[in-house]
Scaffold this motif. Structure first.
Motif, mmCIF file in Angstrom:
data_model
loop_
_atom_site.group_PDB
_atom_site.id
_atom_site.type_symbol
_atom_site.label_atom_id
_atom_site.label_comp_id
_atom_site.label_asym_id
_atom_site.label_seq_id
_atom_site.Cartn_x
_atom_site.Cartn_y
_atom_site.Cartn_z
ATOM 1 N N ASP A 130 0.824 -1.201 0.000
ATOM 2 C CA ASP A 130 0.000 0.000 0.000
ATOM 3 C C ASP A 130 0.863 1.258 0.000
ATOM 4 O O ASP A 130 1.896 1.299 0.664
ATOM 5 C CB ASP A 130 -0.914 0.039 1.225
ATOM 6 N N PRO A 131 0.451 2.297 -0.731
ATOM 7 C CA PRO A 131 1.204 3.564 -0.686
ATOM 8 C C PRO A 131 1.012 4.251 0.657
ATOM 9 O O PRO A 131 0.058 4.004 1.372
ATOM 10 C CB PRO A 131 0.584 4.387 -1.817
ATOM 11 N N GLN B 251 0.034 6.999 3.342
ATOM 12 C CA GLN B 251 -1.102 7.916 3.433
ATOM 13 C C GLN B 251 -0.653 9.213 4.084
ATOM 14 O O GLN B 251 -0.005 9.193 5.126
ATOM 15 C CB GLN B 251 -2.219 7.289 4.263
ATOM 16 N N GLU C 53 -5.856 10.791 -0.184
ATOM 17 C CA GLU C 53 -5.229 10.404 -1.449
ATOM 18 C C GLU C 53 -3.874 9.774 -1.190
ATOM 19 O O GLU C 53 -3.108 10.266 -0.370
ATOM 20 C CB GLU C 53 -5.046 11.629 -2.350
ATOM 21 N N PRO C 54 -3.550 8.665 -1.868
ATOM 22 C CA PRO C 54 -2.240 8.039 -1.663
ATOM 23 C C PRO C 54 -1.113 8.884 -2.244
ATOM 24 O O PRO C 54 -1.301 9.593 -3.230
ATOM 25 C CB PRO C 54 -2.356 6.705 -2.402
ATOM 26 N N ARG C 55 0.040 8.841 -1.600
ATOM 27 C CA ARG C 55 1.221 9.552 -2.089
ATOM 28 C C ARG C 55 2.201 8.527 -2.652
ATOM 29 O O ARG C 55 2.466 7.517 -2.028
ATOM 30 C CB ARG C 55 1.916 10.306 -0.950
ATOM 31 N N TYR C 56 2.740 8.806 -3.811
ATOM 32 C CA TYR C 56 3.724 7.934 -4.428
ATOM 33 C C TYR C 56 5.036 8.683 -4.593
ATOM 34 O O TYR C 56 5.049 9.880 -4.807
ATOM 35 C CB TYR C 56 3.244 7.457 -5.805
ATOM 36 N N GLU C 57 6.149 7.941 -4.503
ATOM 37 C CA GLU C 57 7.463 8.539 -4.756
ATOM 38 C C GLU C 57 7.560 8.859 -6.246
ATOM 39 O O GLU C 57 7.141 8.058 -7.078
ATOM 40 C CB GLU C 57 8.571 7.538 -4.400
ATOM 41 N N ALA D 33 9.139 9.063 -9.920
ATOM 42 C CA ALA D 33 10.112 8.217 -10.624
ATOM 43 C C ALA D 33 11.408 8.989 -10.821
ATOM 44 O O ALA D 33 11.390 10.204 -10.976
ATOM 45 C CB ALA D 33 9.531 7.808 -11.969
#
Length: 53
Positions: A10-11, A13, A19-23, A25
């Motif tokens: 899971d990303p 929070q 809303e999920p936070r992603y690193e 690229a």
């Protein structure tokens, strides 16, 4: 029963935000810099072996 906790996939929070936070690229420029650094180090090692060998 209580709600299950986040699993490893899971990303993260953000607090107060659902809303999920992603690193982000890694950029192409950063990858090119690492490749250039690796090639430069290889050239230094080979040139040193030829010079001192």
């Amino acid at each position: 029963m209580s709600a299950p906790g986040p699993t490893a996939g899971d990303p993260a929070q953000a607090p107060g935000n659902e809303e999920p936070r992603y690193e982000p690229a890694p950029g192409v420029g950063k990858l090119a810099l690492w490749v250039l650094l690796f090639v430069l180090a290889a050239v230094v090692v080979v040139a040193g072996g030829v010079y001192f060998g």
